[in-house]
Every structure is written in structure tokens, then in C-alpha cells.
Scaffold this motif. Structure first.
Motif, mmCIF file in Angstrom:
data_model
loop_
_atom_site.group_PDB
_atom_site.id
_atom_site.type_symbol
_atom_site.label_atom_id
_atom_site.label_comp_id
_atom_site.label_asym_id
_atom_site.label_seq_id
_atom_site.Cartn_x
_atom_site.Cartn_y
_atom_site.Cartn_z
ATOM 1 N N TYR A 156 0.843 -1.195 0.000
ATOM 2 C CA TYR A 156 0.000 0.000 0.000
ATOM 3 C C TYR A 156 0.874 1.241 0.000
ATOM 4 C CZ TYR A 156 0.749 0.508 5.064
ATOM 5 O OH TYR A 156 1.312 0.672 6.305
ATOM 6 N N MET A 157 0.254 2.362 -0.373
ATOM 7 C CA MET A 157 0.946 3.643 -0.311
ATOM 8 C C MET A 157 0.175 4.560 0.615
ATOM 9 S SD MET A 157 -0.788 6.319 -1.857
ATOM 10 C CE MET A 157 0.123 7.409 -2.876
ATOM 11 N N THR A 158 0.919 5.450 1.242
ATOM 12 C CA THR A 158 0.338 6.454 2.115
ATOM 13 C C THR A 158 1.110 7.752 1.885
ATOM 14 O OG1 THR A 158 -0.260 6.985 4.417
ATOM 15 C CG2 THR A 158 1.804 5.792 4.085
ATOM 16 N N THR A 159 0.484 8.871 2.175
ATOM 17 C CA THR A 159 1.162 10.149 2.010
ATOM 18 C C THR A 159 1.137 10.922 3.315
ATOM 19 O OG1 THR A 159 -0.751 11.498 1.340
ATOM 20 C CG2 THR A 159 0.363 10.236 -0.393
ATOM 21 N N ASN A 160 2.048 11.855 3.410
ATOM 22 C CA ASN A 160 2.094 12.799 4.538
ATOM 23 C C ASN A 160 2.273 14.189 3.969
ATOM 24 O OD1 ASN A 160 2.950 10.265 5.870
ATOM 25 N ND2 ASN A 160 3.385 11.579 7.608
ATOM 26 N N TYR A 161 1.535 15.134 4.515
ATOM 27 C CA TYR A 161 1.769 16.530 4.169
ATOM 28 C C TYR A 161 2.950 17.049 4.981
ATOM 29 C CZ TYR A 161 -2.768 16.275 1.911
ATOM 30 O OH TYR A 161 -3.822 15.916 1.100
ATOM 31 N N PRO A 162 3.628 18.104 4.515
ATOM 32 C CA PRO A 162 4.805 18.624 5.219
ATOM 33 C C PRO A 162 4.529 18.873 6.703
ATOM 34 C CG PRO A 162 4.592 19.697 3.098
ATOM 35 C CD PRO A 162 3.348 18.868 3.288
ATOM 36 N N PHE A 206 2.885 -0.230 16.728
ATOM 37 C CA PHE A 206 3.695 -1.430 16.528
ATOM 38 C C PHE A 206 2.752 -2.579 16.188
ATOM 39 C CE2 PHE A 206 2.552 -2.214 20.925
ATOM 40 C CZ PHE A 206 2.523 -3.595 21.049
ATOM 41 N N HIS A 207 3.338 -3.688 15.776
ATOM 42 C CA HIS A 207 2.584 -4.890 15.425
ATOM 43 C C HIS A 207 3.122 -6.054 16.248
ATOM 44 C CE1 HIS A 207 1.271 -2.543 12.002
ATOM 45 N NE2 HIS A 207 2.539 -2.292 11.731
ATOM 46 N N LYS A 208 2.258 -6.986 16.594
ATOM 47 C CA LYS A 208 2.686 -8.190 17.306
ATOM 48 C C LYS A 208 3.101 -9.297 16.336
ATOM 49 C CE LYS A 208 0.043 -7.382 21.504
ATOM 50 N NZ LYS A 208 -1.024 -7.859 22.401
ATOM 51 N N ILE A 209 2.529 -9.282 15.120
ATOM 52 C CA ILE A 209 2.788 -10.352 14.151
ATOM 53 C C ILE A 209 3.574 -9.851 12.943
ATOM 54 C CG2 ILE A 209 1.680 -12.013 12.592
ATOM 55 C CD1 ILE A 209 -0.751 -11.930 14.555
ATOM 56 N N GLN A 210 3.159 -8.740 12.388
ATOM 57 C CA GLN A 210 3.667 -8.293 11.090
ATOM 58 C C GLN A 210 5.009 -7.569 11.175
ATOM 59 O OE1 GLN A 210 0.698 -5.993 9.014
ATOM 60 N NE2 GLN A 210 1.842 -4.112 9.199
ATOM 61 N N THR A 211 5.802 -7.780 10.133
ATOM 62 C CA THR A 211 7.011 -7.010 9.876
ATOM 63 C C THR A 211 6.667 -5.999 8.788
ATOM 64 O OG1 THR A 211 8.491 -8.830 10.452
ATOM 65 C CG2 THR A 211 9.381 -7.148 8.974
ATOM 66 N N ASP A 212 7.116 -4.749 8.959
ATOM 67 C CA ASP A 212 6.878 -3.706 7.961
ATOM 68 C C ASP A 212 8.139 -3.460 7.143
ATOM 69 O OD1 ASP A 212 4.225 -3.143 8.524
ATOM 70 O OD2 ASP A 212 4.670 -1.513 9.889
ATOM 71 N N ASN A 213 7.969 -3.197 5.865
ATOM 72 C CA ASN A 213 9.041 -2.776 4.965
ATOM 73 C C ASN A 213 8.600 -1.443 4.386
ATOM 74 O OD1 ASN A 213 10.903 -5.223 4.773
ATOM 75 N ND2 ASN A 213 8.902 -6.124 4.424
ATOM 76 N N VAL A 214 9.323 -0.369 4.714
ATOM 77 C CA VAL A 214 8.894 0.990 4.398
ATOM 78 C C VAL A 214 9.921 1.671 3.499
ATOM 79 C CG1 VAL A 214 8.364 3.242 5.413
ATOM 80 C CG2 VAL A 214 7.679 1.164 6.602
ATOM 81 N N CYS A 215 9.405 2.345 2.453
ATOM 82 C CA CYS A 215 10.235 3.081 1.508
ATOM 83 C C CYS A 215 9.518 4.365 1.128
ATOM 84 C CB CYS A 215 10.473 2.218 0.275
ATOM 85 S SG CYS A 215 11.390 3.032 -1.035
ATOM 86 N N CYS A 216 10.225 5.490 1.121
ATOM 87 C CA CYS A 216 9.653 6.771 0.714
ATOM 88 C C CYS A 216 10.080 7.054 -0.729
ATOM 89 C CB CYS A 216 10.124 7.886 1.647
ATOM 90 S SG CYS A 216 9.465 9.509 1.251
ATOM 91 N N LEU A 217 9.095 7.192 -1.615
ATOM 92 C CA LEU A 217 9.382 7.391 -3.040
ATOM 93 C C LEU A 217 9.509 8.853 -3.432
ATOM 94 C CD1 LEU A 217 6.971 4.796 -4.663
ATOM 95 C CD2 LEU A 217 9.379 4.520 -4.058
ATOM 96 N N SER A 218 8.764 9.728 -2.763
ATOM 97 C CA SER A 218 8.764 11.149 -3.110
ATOM 98 C C SER A 218 8.766 11.958 -1.822
ATOM 99 C CB SER A 218 7.523 11.482 -3.938
ATOM 100 O OG SER A 218 7.503 12.849 -4.276
ATOM 101 N N GLY A 219 9.538 13.039 -1.819
ATOM 102 C CA GLY A 219 9.698 13.811 -0.592
ATOM 103 C C GLY A 219 10.711 13.137 0.310
ATOM 104 N N HIS A 231 7.243 19.369 0.425
ATOM 105 C CA HIS A 231 6.071 18.900 -0.305
ATOM 106 C C HIS A 231 5.658 17.540 0.234
ATOM 107 C CE1 HIS A 231 9.525 17.216 -2.499
ATOM 108 N NE2 HIS A 231 8.712 16.243 -2.869
ATOM 109 N N GLU A 232 4.471 17.115 -0.115
ATOM 110 C CA GLU A 232 3.907 15.847 0.339
ATOM 111 C C GLU A 232 4.874 14.693 0.079
ATOM 112 O OE1 GLU A 232 -0.374 13.629 -0.361
ATOM 113 O OE2 GLU A 232 0.525 14.699 -2.043
ATOM 114 N N SER A 233 4.997 13.798 1.051
ATOM 115 C CA SER A 233 5.793 12.587 0.849
ATOM 116 C C SER A 233 4.871 11.450 0.426
ATOM 117 C CB SER A 233 6.546 12.209 2.129
ATOM 118 O OG SER A 233 5.640 11.893 3.166
#
Length: 155
Positions: free
Chosen positions: A38-44, A52-65, A113-115
Motif C-alpha cells: 500500500y501507499m500512504t502520504t504525509n503533508y509537510p 507497533f505490530h505483534k505479528i507483522q514485519t513492515d518494509n517501508v520506503c519513501c518514493l517522493s519527498g 512537499h507531500e511525501s
């Protein structure tokens, strides 16, 4: 480094048509399994934290910003319990951050700008019983402030 957290510097391959950047491969050390993308954005200036999660591992990458990713190890028995880690990732520092279960995490958009962030968790989101445990960004349970470091000024 917090125990179990992995990072992978990402390589951008430009040519006359545009750019290509591999984010996560099934033969990467940090790859565990696939749940969803999934993708999510953040404003400046916006902070999305803490959870946090009890089961899941997250892999996070910022493509813009650019975002500042903060991690806090609250795991009982962890050799790095109580440690904080920060990563500045995005278009000026392409990186994948792998966050294991039990590690609180969040991020703040630090660009003008938005990430745009892509996340590849190991589990699909369970709408009936989410594997997500939250605290507010200003909680006293985590020794971290989402402000600029002393001596650093805006603009």
C-alpha cells in the motif's frame, strides 16, 4: 542499530526513458513474506506515529519527498530494549527500512512537499482484528520528540 531492524540502500538506475528502482526482492535478506502493498502520504510537517505490530514485519520506503522514520524498541527481553533509531529516507536517500514486530515506529514528512510512502507488510490488514497497537505522537512512554534537533532551523 535496534535488534532485528534492517536497512537496504536502494539504487536508482536512470536512462533516457526515466528511472527504475527495485525496492524489495524475494532474494533480499530483509524479505520474509508478502502480505500486501500500500501507499500512504504525509503533508509537510505531519507526524504519523506511534504504532507497533505483534505479528507483522513492515518494509517501508519513501518514493517522493523526505521522511524522518523513528523507531523505539519496547520489546521485553530485547538486547536493544529502550533504544531509539532514526532514518532520513526518501528521494535524497533511497532506502528500505525493515521493522520487526514489537518495535514502535512512525514518521514525519520533513520535505517541503507531500511525501509518498510505499509499505510492504508481511501480513494483509485484518479489518476485524487489526494487528496494530497505537500511542499518540507525544506520548511520555517513548523518549522521543518530533521536533527539529537543537541548532537546526527551518528554511
Amino acid at each position: 542499530m535496534i535488534d532485528g531492524v534492517l536497512t537496504k540502500q536502494l539504487r536508482v538506475i536512470p536512462d533516457e526513458r526515466g528511472r527504475l528502482m527495485e525496492i524489495l526482492r524475494c532474494d533480499d535478506e530483509c524479505y520474509n513474506r508478502f502480505g500486501q502493498v500500500y501507499m500512504t502520504t504525509n503533508y509537510p510537517g505531519v507526524v504519523k506515529a506511534w504504532h507497533f505490530h505483534k505479528i507483522q514485519t513492515d518494509n517501508v520506503c519513501c518514493l517522493s519527498g523526505m521522511i524522518k522514520v523513528a523507531l523505539y524498541d519496547a520489546r521485553e527481553g530485547s538486547p536493544t530494549r529502550g533504544e531509539i533509531a532514526e532514518f532520513f529516507i526518501g528521494e535524497h536517500n533511497p532506502m528500505l527500512v525493515t521493522i520487526p514486530p514489537g518495535v514502535y515506529h512512525g514518521w514525519k514528512c520533513i520535505s517541503g512537499h507531500e511525501s509518498i510512502v510505499v509499505s510492504v507488510p508481511t501480513e494483509a490488514y485484518n479489518y476485524q482484528e487489526p494487528d496494530e497497537y497505537r500511542l499518540p505522537p507525544d506520548t511520555s512512554e517513548i523518549p522521543y520528540e518530533w521536533v527539529l534537533k537543537p541548532g537546526i532551523r527551518h528554511g
